[in-house]
Design a protein around this motif. Structure first.
Motif, PDB file in Angstrom:
ATOM      1  N   GLN A 145      11.764 -15.691  10.510  1.00 56.02           N
ATOM      2  CA  GLN A 145      12.773 -15.671  11.476  1.00 56.02           C
ATOM      3  C   GLN A 145      12.730 -14.742  12.629  1.00 56.02           C
ATOM      4  O   GLN A 145      13.132 -15.211  13.658  1.00 56.02           O
ATOM      5  CB  GLN A 145      14.212 -15.676  10.485  1.00 56.02           C
ATOM      6  CG  GLN A 145      15.399 -16.125  11.497  1.00 56.02           C
ATOM      7  CD  GLN A 145      15.218 -17.672  11.926  1.00 56.02           C
ATOM      8  OE1 GLN A 145      15.213 -18.643  10.950  1.00 56.02           O
ATOM      9  NE2 GLN A 145      15.208 -17.804  13.203  1.00 56.02           N
ATOM     10  N   SER A 146      12.508 -13.616  12.381  1.00 52.71           N
ATOM     11  CA  SER A 146      12.551 -12.597  13.354  1.00 52.71           C
ATOM     12  C   SER A 146      11.496 -12.951  14.461  1.00 52.71           C
ATOM     13  O   SER A 146      11.789 -12.660  15.664  1.00 52.71           O
ATOM     14  CB  SER A 146      12.191 -11.048  12.857  1.00 52.71           C
ATOM     15  OG  SER A 146      11.042 -11.015  12.089  1.00 52.71           O
ATOM     16  N   ASP A 163      12.722 -15.637  16.201  1.00 52.63           N
ATOM     17  CA  ASP A 163      13.994 -15.427  17.236  1.00 52.63           C
ATOM     18  C   ASP A 163      13.223 -14.770  18.653  1.00 52.63           C
ATOM     19  O   ASP A 163      13.734 -14.954  19.525  1.00 52.63           O
ATOM     20  CB  ASP A 163      14.618 -14.368  16.754  1.00 52.63           C
ATOM     21  CG  ASP A 163      15.508 -14.865  15.780  1.00 52.63           C
ATOM     22  OD1 ASP A 163      15.640 -16.294  15.587  1.00 52.63           O
ATOM     23  OD2 ASP A 163      16.147 -14.261  14.648  1.00 52.63           O
ATOM     24  N   THR A 164      12.203 -14.077  18.384  1.00 47.28           N
ATOM     25  CA  THR A 164      11.290 -13.561  19.640  1.00 47.28           C
ATOM     26  C   THR A 164      10.576 -14.577  20.403  1.00 47.28           C
ATOM     27  O   THR A 164      11.034 -14.442  21.511  1.00 47.28           O
ATOM     28  CB  THR A 164      10.316 -12.566  18.951  1.00 47.28           C
ATOM     29  OG1 THR A 164      10.761 -11.577  18.397  1.00 47.28           O
ATOM     30  CG2 THR A 164       9.508 -11.993  20.360  1.00 47.28           C
ATOM     31  N   VAL A 165      10.416 -15.601  19.526  1.00 43.49           N
ATOM     32  CA  VAL A 165       9.693 -16.566  20.729  1.00 43.49           C
ATOM     33  C   VAL A 165      10.771 -17.406  21.409  1.00 43.49           C
ATOM     34  O   VAL A 165      10.712 -17.876  22.581  1.00 43.49           O
ATOM     35  CB  VAL A 165       8.879 -17.767  19.800  1.00 43.49           C
ATOM     36  CG1 VAL A 165       8.716 -19.053  20.442  1.00 43.49           C
ATOM     37  CG2 VAL A 165       7.956 -17.169  19.155  1.00 43.49           C
ATOM     38  N   LYS A 166      11.944 -17.832  20.710  1.00 45.52           N
ATOM     39  CA  LYS A 166      13.187 -18.516  21.259  1.00 45.52           C
ATOM     40  C   LYS A 166      13.663 -17.542  22.279  1.00 45.52           C
ATOM     41  O   LYS A 166      13.874 -18.026  23.661  1.00 45.52           O
ATOM     42  CB  LYS A 166      14.301 -18.482  20.338  1.00 45.52           C
ATOM     43  CG  LYS A 166      15.354 -19.236  20.636  1.00 45.52           C
ATOM     44  CD  LYS A 166      16.668 -18.977  19.657  1.00 45.52           C
ATOM     45  CE  LYS A 166      17.313 -17.633  19.637  1.00 45.52           C
ATOM     46  NZ  LYS A 166      18.634 -17.491  18.933  1.00 45.52           N
ATOM     47  N   ASP A 167      13.804 -16.127  22.399  1.00 45.64           N
ATOM     48  CA  ASP A 167      14.134 -15.358  23.547  1.00 45.64           C
ATOM     49  C   ASP A 167      13.375 -15.338  24.387  1.00 45.64           C
ATOM     50  O   ASP A 167      13.736 -15.599  25.692  1.00 45.64           O
ATOM     51  CB  ASP A 167      14.266 -13.796  23.042  1.00 45.64           C
ATOM     52  CG  ASP A 167      15.606 -13.768  21.850  1.00 45.64           C
ATOM     53  OD1 ASP A 167      16.288 -14.623  22.020  1.00 45.64           O
ATOM     54  OD2 ASP A 167      15.739 -12.744  21.441  1.00 45.64           O
ATOM     55  N   LYS A 168      11.925 -15.571  24.481  1.00 46.62           N
ATOM     56  CA  LYS A 168      11.215 -15.635  25.536  1.00 46.62           C
ATOM     57  C   LYS A 168      11.218 -16.743  26.192  1.00 46.62           C
ATOM     58  O   LYS A 168      11.175 -16.928  27.434  1.00 46.62           O
ATOM     59  CB  LYS A 168       9.647 -15.469  24.923  1.00 46.62           C
ATOM     60  CG  LYS A 168       9.366 -13.996  24.644  1.00 46.62           C
ATOM     61  CD  LYS A 168       7.915 -13.898  24.186  1.00 46.62           C
ATOM     62  CE  LYS A 168       7.553 -12.317  23.811  1.00 46.62           C
ATOM     63  NZ  LYS A 168       6.190 -11.996  23.428  1.00 46.62           N
ATOM     64  N   VAL A 169      11.288 -17.932  25.441  1.00 45.18           N
ATOM     65  CA  VAL A 169      11.332 -19.351  26.011  1.00 45.18           C
ATOM     66  C   VAL A 169      12.739 -19.424  26.770  1.00 45.18           C
ATOM     67  O   VAL A 169      12.733 -19.816  27.964  1.00 45.18           O
ATOM     68  CB  VAL A 169      11.237 -20.363  24.714  1.00 45.18           C
ATOM     69  CG1 VAL A 169      11.756 -21.813  25.266  1.00 45.18           C
ATOM     70  CG2 VAL A 169      10.058 -20.540  24.213  1.00 45.18           C
ATOM     71  N   GLN A 170      13.742 -18.937  26.206  1.00 43.87           N
ATOM     72  CA  GLN A 170      15.037 -19.189  26.988  1.00 43.87           C
ATOM     73  C   GLN A 170      15.067 -18.189  28.295  1.00 43.87           C
ATOM     74  O   GLN A 170      15.396 -18.640  29.338  1.00 43.87           O
ATOM     75  CB  GLN A 170      16.042 -18.429  25.954  1.00 43.87           C
ATOM     76  CG  GLN A 170      16.538 -19.352  25.013  1.00 43.87           C
ATOM     77  CD  GLN A 170      17.789 -18.743  24.064  1.00 43.87           C
ATOM     78  OE1 GLN A 170      18.108 -17.680  24.029  1.00 43.87           O
ATOM     79  NE2 GLN A 170      18.498 -19.662  23.325  1.00 43.87           N
ATOM     80  N   LEU A 171      14.465 -17.212  28.089  1.00 43.47           N
ATOM     81  CA  LEU A 171      14.299 -16.246  29.338  1.00 43.47           C
ATOM     82  C   LEU A 171      13.331 -17.080  30.323  1.00 43.47           C
ATOM     83  O   LEU A 171      13.669 -16.917  31.462  1.00 43.47           O
ATOM     84  CB  LEU A 171      13.568 -14.810  28.885  1.00 43.47           C
ATOM     85  CG  LEU A 171      14.264 -13.809  28.202  1.00 43.47           C
ATOM     86  CD1 LEU A 171      13.593 -12.681  28.038  1.00 43.47           C
ATOM     87  CD2 LEU A 171      15.637 -13.393  29.209  1.00 43.47           C
ATOM     88  N   HIS A 172      12.382 -17.423  29.925  1.00 44.48           N
ATOM     89  CA  HIS A 172      11.551 -18.308  30.875  1.00 44.48           C
ATOM     90  C   HIS A 172      12.275 -19.566  31.519  1.00 44.48           C
ATOM     91  O   HIS A 172      12.249 -19.657  32.499  1.00 44.48           O
ATOM     92  CB  HIS A 172      10.353 -18.644  30.342  1.00 44.48           C
ATOM     93  CG  HIS A 172       9.188 -19.445  31.262  1.00 44.48           C
ATOM     94  ND1 HIS A 172       8.454 -18.681  32.144  1.00 44.48           N
ATOM     95  CD2 HIS A 172       8.880 -20.672  31.380  1.00 44.48           C
ATOM     96  CE1 HIS A 172       7.669 -19.553  32.733  1.00 44.48           C
ATOM     97  NE2 HIS A 172       7.878 -20.770  32.082  1.00 44.48           N
ATOM     98  N   ALA A 173      13.112 -20.329  30.662  1.00 46.77           N
ATOM     99  CA  ALA A 173      13.669 -21.419  31.054  1.00 46.77           C
ATOM    100  C   ALA A 173      14.733 -20.891  31.928  1.00 46.77           C
ATOM    101  O   ALA A 173      15.043 -21.717  32.986  1.00 46.77           O
ATOM    102  CB  ALA A 173      14.396 -22.245  29.932  1.00 46.77           C
TER     103      ALA A 173
END
Length: 612
Positions: free
Chosen positions: A237-238, A241-251
């Motif tokens: 999960q950690s 979460d890192t992937v999710k944060d990177k995707v959200q920042l990029h988006a």
């Protein structure tokens, strides 16, 4: 809790009251549409299984005007203590909630009103107080119990905040509680609390129906695979979460740059728009698994028999997971027609597997079948014969020679007239030992016959028999066939003889070609090699056993000592492990090293001589 008995009344074809005893392994046999699956469906309703639904069409068409359906269960091994709240605990016996036999009997009663089944009423059928003033205490509130306690003069030291203490004190004031078997409704106050607690202790009921496509799209396959995906996602999960944060920042970066360009058209519009993620990503929905076997062949493309075995394995795994998650100690496997799409060789393996499962602590197995090959492999004491009955709709027979004879006749289980010799052993564990040792001797000596597949050999378990053995015994006993008996020597008894010494001598004195042996070693387990035992047990007990395995030692007892008194491993008996798993690890050199080969070979040679 263990299921001991099923009670049905006015449910489908079961008119009037039927009481059906349940063992560790119970097999319902009978012709098509006899009512075997009805029992499984009734249990699914009782245990609130997802497949257990009841409606007005389930009411027996010959039910009385009350249209009352009863589905009940009798349990043993119920919890000794039940916690009512943080300050009070009680017991089923202390609350007079056990039946006349000291067992927990629960009835769920369904009434049909205006063509619809209403929510069931739940009762404990119990030997309960009925004297005036002391009945119905479980459904009374604390204030009512206090008044009643004051009226009968209970001791002032009684904690009046506790309903349990008040009931006990009130009942103690009566010389004669007039105990009678009555139905105690479990729907109010402490009665409901007790039932809610008990429900959590009920066995996990796992139902495997016969009518299904048996593909890897079945819920039994997909559910555990989905659970596996969720568990894997939790472990990483950690990282996700890192992937999710990177995707959200990029988006967000893309969105912000888009808004800047939007402001060229209308600056007010751009300032009022803020990019927001509606929800977190559903990681488990991104993965879909299918099953492939050897050479990458999808399971869905394999034969129906293989698919069914794979599916049943998933079914077992999922059932055990649910049992562990819910903290339940016991599990009931209800399997319809396990012989479906299986070769006779597999049918034998399936029955052996079910017998092994049923031997494990807290496991019960229920089966249905109408196939003679499978029925012939069932232990006689497990069989429940279901037939049509004019008066009661259905009849469930068990336990008598007449019933077993009728089962054999109805299903067409016939004696094997090719038999030339009867081989008698003490119990089923001995057969399991021989099943694994026999091939080792055959590989080394072509004169040794396969006693399990040679139709000239009839195998009889003296301590319990299968339907096939029962049929053969009743047919063969009048033919005067020679018998080969093999008994464990065991220890010397107080009279200076071994347990089966007289039985051996009696067989050897017949002068009809029969012969009997006492093992030179204590038991079959003493013919095993310590290395075979360790290889079988080491994956589950880790530390190798180091006791001195001799001809006279108590092998099971030695292992139990090494395990600090533990008599079972993974809920299976040590005898089970030894005669199956450890015997699987035996080899010819190990038999020779244990000085076992020549003796066992002599037994098989005597059997072979009597078939020619």
């Amino acid at each position: 809790m263990l299921l001991k008995e099923i009670i049905l009344k006015n449910f489908r074809g079961y008119r009037n009251e039927h009481r059906i005893p349940i063992d560790q392994l119970t097999a319902f046999v009978g012709k098509n549409d006899a009512g075997k699956s009805t029992i499984f469906d009734a249990l699914a309703i009782f245990f609130e299984h997802p497949l257990g639904k009841i409606d007005a069409s389930d009411v027996c068409v010959h039910a009385d005007c009350s249209c009352e359906v009863i589905i009940g269960c009798v349990f043993t091994d119920f919890p000794e203590e039940i916690t009512i709240d943080t300050t009070s605990s009680t017991s089923l016996s202390g609350e007079y909630l056990l039946n006349h036999d000291g067992e927990l009997e629960i009835h769920k009663i369904y009434e049909c009103s205006n063509g619809k089944i209403i929510k069931p009423k739940i009762f404990a059928v119990a030997n309960h107080p009925t004297a005036d003033g002391c009945s119905g205490l479980l459904s009374k509130k604390n204030a009512d119990l206090k008044k009643l306690g004051d009226s009968v003069g209970i001791d002032t030291s009684v904690d009046k905040r506790s309903n349990v203490a008040l009931r006990k004190a009130i009942w103690e004031k009566y010389e004669d509680l007039q105990l009678q078997v009555v139905k105690v409704q479990l729907d109010k106050e402490d009665a409901k609390v007790i039932w809610d607690k008990l429900f959590k202790y009920l066995p996990e009921y796992a139902l495997f129906r016969a009518d299904r496509p048996s593909t890897d799209e079945d819920a039994e396959v997909q559910d555990p695979l989905k659970v596996a995906i969720k568990q894997a996602i939790q472990e990483v999960q950690s990282e996700l979460d890192t992937v999710k944060d990177k995707v959200q920042l990029h988006a967000l970066d893309v969105a912000k740059r888009t808004l800047i360009k939007l402001s060229d058209f209308d600056s007010k519009l751009a300032s009022e728009l803020t990019p927001v993620f509606k929800s977190d990503p559903k990681w488990d929905g991104l993965f879909k698994l299918s099953l492939t076997g050897d050479d990458g062949i999808p399971i869905n493309k394999r034969g129906s028999g293989v698919r069914r075995l794979v599916l049943f394995s998933f079914f077992r795994a999922e059932a055990e997971r649910l049992k562990e998650e819910k903290g339940k100690g016991n599990i009931i496997y209800a399997v319809e027609e396990p012989e479906t799409a299986q070769h006779p060789d597999n049918q034998r393996k399936i029955i052996e597997t079910f017998q092994s499962i049923a031997e494990a602590d807290g496991c019960q197995v229920l089966l249905t079948t109408h196939v003679p090959v499978l029925a012939s492999l069932l232990p006689v004491n497990s069989i429940r014969h279901i037939t049509l009955d004019y008066e009661n709709g259905r009849s469930v027979g068990f336990g008598s020679n007449d019933v077993i004879k009728q089962v054999a006749s109805d299903l067409g289980v016939i004696p094997d007239k090719r038999a030339k010799v009867i081989v008698c052993v003490e119990g089923p564990h001995d057969l399991q030992f021989f099943r694994r040792i026999n091939p080792l001797l055959i590989d080394n000596d072509s004169s040794i016959i396969d006693i399990f597949n040679d139709p000239r050999v009839a195998l009889v378990v003296l301590g319990g028999s299968t339907l096939k053995e029962w049929v053969n015994q009743h047919y063969l006993k009048n033919l005067g066939l020679p018998e080969v008996h093999i008994y464990d020597r065991d220890e010397l008894q107080n009279d200076g003889k071994y347990k089966y010494q007289d039985a051996r001598d009696a067989v050897n004195d017949r002068n009809d070609g029969s012969i009997a042996f006492l093992t030179t070693k204590r038991e079959m387990e003493n013919y095993l090699h310590i290395d075979a035992i360790n290889e079988a047990l080491q994956p589950v007990i880790v530390t190798p056993l180091t006791f001195n395995l001799t001809d006279d030692c108590d092998v099971e007892g030695e292992i139990k000592i090494a395990l600090n008194g533990q008599g079972k491993i993974q809920r299976r008996s040590l005898k089970h492990w030894l005669n199956e798993d450890a015997a699987d690890h035996m080899s010819l050199p190990r038999l020779i090293d244990r000085n076992s080969y020549e003796e066992i070979r002599s037994w098989f040679l005597e059997i072979g001589q009597r078939v020619n």
